[in-house]
Scaffold this motif. Structure first.
Motif, PDB file in Angstrom:
ATOM      1  N   LEU A 139       0.847  -1.192   0.000  1.00  0.00           N
ATOM      2  CA  LEU A 139       0.000   0.000   0.000  1.00  0.00           C
ATOM      3  C   LEU A 139       0.878   1.236   0.000  1.00  0.00           C
ATOM      4  N   GLN A 140       0.439   2.272  -0.706  1.00  0.00           N
ATOM      5  CA  GLN A 140       1.239   3.492  -0.801  1.00  0.00           C
ATOM      6  C   GLN A 140       1.116   4.380   0.431  1.00  0.00           C
ATOM      7  N   PHE A 141       0.028   4.222   1.151  1.00  0.00           N
ATOM      8  CA  PHE A 141      -0.177   4.949   2.411  1.00  0.00           C
ATOM      9  C   PHE A 141      -1.241   4.209   3.200  1.00  0.00           C
ATOM     10  N   GLY A 142      -1.337   4.532   4.476  1.00  0.00           N
ATOM     11  CA  GLY A 142      -2.319   3.886   5.328  1.00  0.00           C
ATOM     12  C   GLY A 142      -3.730   4.222   4.882  1.00  0.00           C
ATOM     13  N   PRO A 143      -4.592   3.216   4.663  1.00  0.00           N
ATOM     14  CA  PRO A 143      -5.962   3.502   4.234  1.00  0.00           C
ATOM     15  C   PRO A 143      -6.650   4.506   5.155  1.00  0.00           C
ATOM     16  N   GLY A 144      -7.260   5.518   4.535  1.00  0.00           N
ATOM     17  CA  GLY A 144      -7.955   6.553   5.288  1.00  0.00           C
ATOM     18  C   GLY A 144      -7.094   7.729   5.697  1.00  0.00           C
ATOM     19  N   THR A 145      -5.764   7.665   5.430  1.00  0.00           N
ATOM     20  CA  THR A 145      -4.882   8.749   5.860  1.00  0.00           C
ATOM     21  C   THR A 145      -4.654   9.800   4.782  1.00  0.00           C
ATOM     22  N   ARG A 146      -4.895   9.456   3.519  1.00  0.00           N
ATOM     23  CA  ARG A 146      -4.701  10.382   2.409  1.00  0.00           C
ATOM     24  C   ARG A 146      -5.739  10.087   1.333  1.00  0.00           C
ATOM     25  N   THR A 147      -5.761  10.953   0.325  1.00  0.00           N
ATOM     26  CA  THR A 147      -6.669  10.753  -0.810  1.00  0.00           C
ATOM     27  C   THR A 147      -5.884  10.925  -2.097  1.00  0.00           C
ATOM     28  N   GLU A 148      -5.872   9.880  -2.927  1.00  0.00           N
ATOM     29  CA  GLU A 148      -5.212   9.926  -4.231  1.00  0.00           C
ATOM     30  C   GLU A 148      -6.109   9.216  -5.236  1.00  0.00           C
ATOM     31  N   LYS A 149      -6.480   9.919  -6.301  1.00  0.00           N
ATOM     32  CA  LYS A 149      -7.332   9.321  -7.322  1.00  0.00           C
ATOM     33  C   LYS A 149      -6.647   8.097  -7.920  1.00  0.00           C
ATOM     34  N   CYS A 150      -7.387   6.977  -8.016  1.00  0.00           N
ATOM     35  CA  CYS A 150      -6.765   5.709  -8.364  1.00  0.00           C
ATOM     36  C   CYS A 150      -7.758   4.803  -9.088  1.00  0.00           C
ATOM     37  N   ASN A 151      -7.397   4.381 -10.295  1.00  0.00           N
ATOM     38  CA  ASN A 151      -8.266   3.504 -11.080  1.00  0.00           C
ATOM     39  C   ASN A 151      -8.444   2.138 -10.447  1.00  0.00           C
ATOM     40  N   SER A 152      -7.427   1.668  -9.723  1.00  0.00           N
ATOM     41  CA  SER A 152      -7.513   0.339  -9.103  1.00  0.00           C
ATOM     42  C   SER A 152      -8.710   0.228  -8.168  1.00  0.00           C
ATOM     43  N   ASN A 153      -9.043   1.311  -7.493  1.00  0.00           N
ATOM     44  CA  ASN A 153     -10.178   1.290  -6.558  1.00  0.00           C
ATOM     45  C   ASN A 153     -11.464   0.859  -7.254  1.00  0.00           C
ATOM     46  N   TYR A 154     -11.672   1.362  -8.465  1.00  0.00           N
ATOM     47  CA  TYR A 154     -12.940   1.096  -9.151  1.00  0.00           C
ATOM     48  C   TYR A 154     -12.926  -0.221  -9.927  1.00  0.00           C
ATOM     49  N   VAL A 155     -11.732  -0.736 -10.218  1.00  0.00           N
ATOM     50  CA  VAL A 155     -11.644  -2.110 -10.714  1.00  0.00           C
ATOM     51  C   VAL A 155     -12.093  -3.074  -9.616  1.00  0.00           C
ATOM     52  N   LEU A 156     -11.606  -2.848  -8.399  1.00  0.00           N
ATOM     53  CA  LEU A 156     -11.997  -3.705  -7.273  1.00  0.00           C
ATOM     54  C   LEU A 156     -13.479  -3.561  -6.946  1.00  0.00           C
ATOM     55  N   LEU A 157     -14.013  -2.349  -7.026  1.00  0.00           N
ATOM     56  CA  LEU A 157     -15.437  -2.150  -6.754  1.00  0.00           C
ATOM     57  C   LEU A 157     -16.305  -2.878  -7.782  1.00  0.00           C
ATOM     58  N   ALA A 158     -15.904  -2.840  -9.058  1.00  0.00           N
ATOM     59  CA  ALA A 158     -16.660  -3.557 -10.083  1.00  0.00           C
ATOM     60  C   ALA A 158     -16.632  -5.061  -9.810  1.00  0.00           C
ATOM     61  N   ARG A 159     -15.485  -5.573  -9.372  1.00  0.00           N
ATOM     62  CA  ARG A 159     -15.395  -6.982  -9.024  1.00  0.00           C
ATOM     63  C   ARG A 159     -16.325  -7.306  -7.842  1.00  0.00           C
ATOM     64  N   ILE A 160     -16.399  -6.403  -6.868  1.00  0.00           N
ATOM     65  CA  ILE A 160     -17.295  -6.606  -5.724  1.00  0.00           C
ATOM     66  C   ILE A 160     -18.757  -6.647  -6.173  1.00  0.00           C
ATOM     67  N   VAL A 161     -19.145  -5.743  -7.090  1.00  0.00           N
ATOM     68  CA  VAL A 161     -20.515  -5.738  -7.607  1.00  0.00           C
ATOM     69  C   VAL A 161     -20.827  -7.082  -8.258  1.00  0.00           C
ATOM     70  N   GLU A 162     -19.909  -7.595  -9.044  1.00  0.00           N
ATOM     71  CA  GLU A 162     -20.128  -8.883  -9.707  1.00  0.00           C
ATOM     72  C   GLU A 162     -20.279 -10.019  -8.696  1.00  0.00           C
ATOM     73  N   ARG A 163     -19.415 -10.024  -7.693  1.00  0.00           N
ATOM     74  CA  ARG A 163     -19.445 -11.102  -6.707  1.00  0.00           C
ATOM     75  C   ARG A 163     -20.767 -11.112  -5.933  1.00  0.00           C
ATOM     76  N   ILE A 164     -21.236  -9.946  -5.531  1.00  0.00           N
ATOM     77  CA  ILE A 164     -22.446  -9.873  -4.710  1.00  0.00           C
ATOM     78  C   ILE A 164     -23.707 -10.081  -5.546  1.00  0.00           C
ATOM     79  N   SER A 165     -23.748  -9.507  -6.741  1.00  0.00           N
ATOM     80  CA  SER A 165     -24.956  -9.590  -7.567  1.00  0.00           C
ATOM     81  C   SER A 165     -25.069 -10.918  -8.297  1.00  0.00           C
ATOM     82  N   GLY A 166     -23.938 -11.549  -8.545  1.00  0.00           N
ATOM     83  CA  GLY A 166     -23.955 -12.815  -9.270  1.00  0.00           C
ATOM     84  C   GLY A 166     -24.040 -12.674 -10.772  1.00  0.00           C
TER      85      GLY A 166
END
Length: 439
Positions: A139-166
């Motif tokens: 990790l580049q910094f402790g989660p919740g300690t800074r804010t940096e725009k990052c495409n990886s976040n929304y790749v993981l969120l899309a994967r979460i949507v798929e997992r939960i929705s089926g």
């Protein structure tokens, strides 16, 4: 006295006539469409013009769609925004430290996969491969300690949507976002698809307009893989804020300012940027090879300005600000015309050649001395095709030397120290002012 519609038309014609805008613009205020027109060409080769209904890749404007999908699942009790993502993406090894909220608000500390050495824009890339890369990175910094725009976040969120929705993320979007919002010209981009009404994507070079570099869309996934029209995006913003897509409580959470990103001059919301605290302006921006776009809502003025361009050097935010200024009865910022800049002896500035880096993101460009002039190899996301971008002298004094790109709206202010040495340059692209340091 010209009507506001006439003023908006004249302003956009000035940008188009200066050769600095190709795309579609939509301006709405108080429920009334004041301007909805295409400018320039969807195909330079065949002389096909952009229209009000032309389709564009919208890049990171995909992110609010992904955020809305996550919030829908949260409202259904299937997802806790404050829980760690390890329950949903167990294969990501740092997931126990990162919450869904961290991903949504760009506070995760996860590196951006598009900045990793293994990544290139021509690679077919599945989410599993991206997660594998991220597992090899701290990790580049402790989660919740800074804010940096990052495409990886929304790749993981899309994967979460798929997992939960089926269901796959594309199917989820069609069933739960596009159809309910009435979006008939919005969908997922694949490089091989023929998409009716899609504008070709262009860039600039030292020799004029060129085809944009190839960008393999598979990697963009839930962070930037959609196409749309100005009309559909207006529908989308209305549906989001109306309580039809997500509850009003979820919309308030989406538009709450979280961490401030200084170089963008805005706070992170869920899938969007926000100005003011509490939020007064909601911004959805997107940049991808060949396309750049913005959806800007002035929340307290019931105003939405949408600018979609099929040339990635277009300063869409400057244009949006000019349109908004006209709506407020102010003078707009007019297009810069490098052809009107004064010429001067360039040899005294040969020492400015070198490589410059923007420390927060690691972005770089190189200034070279070629054929008696300074040239730069890269603008914001644009790399020079064939001939590097020529720089034209604008002004100089003992403390700074200013150059403008000869083919687009970019300026470079080289700051001079007492001994005549330059160690930093302020690069201005569109509404961004980024301070680069000499490497």
């Amino acid at each position: 006295m010209k009507t506001i519609q006439e003023q908006l038309e004249l302003y956009m014609e000035a940008w188009a006539n200066a050769g600095q805008f190709s795309g579609t613009v939509l301006v709405e205020q108080g429920g009334q469409i004041l301007l909805h027109r295409g400018y320039g060409f969807a195909s330079l080769e065949f002389g096909v013009r952009n229209t009000a209904s032309t389709v564009y890749k919208i890049a990171s404007i995909t992110k609010p769609f992904t955020a809305a999908a996550v919030l829908q699942l949260h409202e259904q009790g299937k997802l806790d925004l404050d829980s760690s993502i390890s329950a949903y993406v167990p294969e990501y090894k740092h997931g126990a430290q990162v919450t869904v909220h961290h991903l949504l608000s760009h506070a995760s500390g996860i590196p951006d996969y598009t900045a990793l050495p293994a990544y290139n824009t021509r690679m077919k890339l599945l989410p599993d491969m991206i997660i594998q890369w991220l597992n090899d990175c701290p990790l580049q910094f402790g989660p919740g300690t800074r804010t940096e725009k990052c495409n990886s976040n929304y790749v993981l969120l899309a994967r979460i949507v798929e997992r939960i929705s089926g269901v796959g993320i594309e199917e989820y979007f069609h069933q739960n976002l596009f159809a309910p919002a009435g979006l008939t010209h919005t969908g997922v981009c694949r490089n091989e698809d023929v998409i009716a009404g899609m504008a070709g994507g262009y860039s600039v070079s030292g020799e004029g307009a060129v085809h944009a570099d190839y960008y393999e869309m598979t990697g963009a996934y839930g962070s930037g893989f959609l196409y749309s029209t100005a009309g559909d995006l207006l529908q989308w913003t209305k549906a989001l804020g109306s309580g039809r897509m997500i509850s009003r409580a979820s919309y308030e959470r989406m538009t709450t300012p979280y961490g401030y990103m200084k170089y963008l001059g805005a706070y992170a919301g869920y899938g969007c940027l926000l100005k003011g605290n509490p939020a007064e302006e909601l911004i959805m921006d997107g940049n991808i090879y060949g396309y750049t776009c913005t959806v800007h809502q002035l929340m307290q003025k019931d105003t939405t300005v949408i600018v979609l361009a099929n040339n990635d050097a277009v300063p869409v935010n400057r244009i949006e600000k000019g349109l908004a200024a006209l709506l407020s009865g102010q003078e707009p910022d007019m297009p810069l015309n490098p052809g009107q800049l004064q010429n001067g002896d360039m040899e005294p500035y040969m020492h400015l050649a070198g490589e410059y880096v923007f420390p927060p993101m690691g972005w770089r460009f190189a200034v070279s001395w070629e054929e008696g002039e300074l040239r730069v190899d890269r603008l914001f996301i644009q790399t020079a095709g064939r001939k590097r971008f020529p720089l034209r002298l604008v002004s100089c004094n003992s403390s700074s030397v200013t150059f403008a790109c000869a083919v687009c709206d970019s300026t470079f202010v080289f700051r001079m120290e007492a001994e005549g040495v330059c160690r930093r340059v302020e690069y201005v692209f569109d509404t961004l002012k980024l301070v680069y340091e000499k490497a």
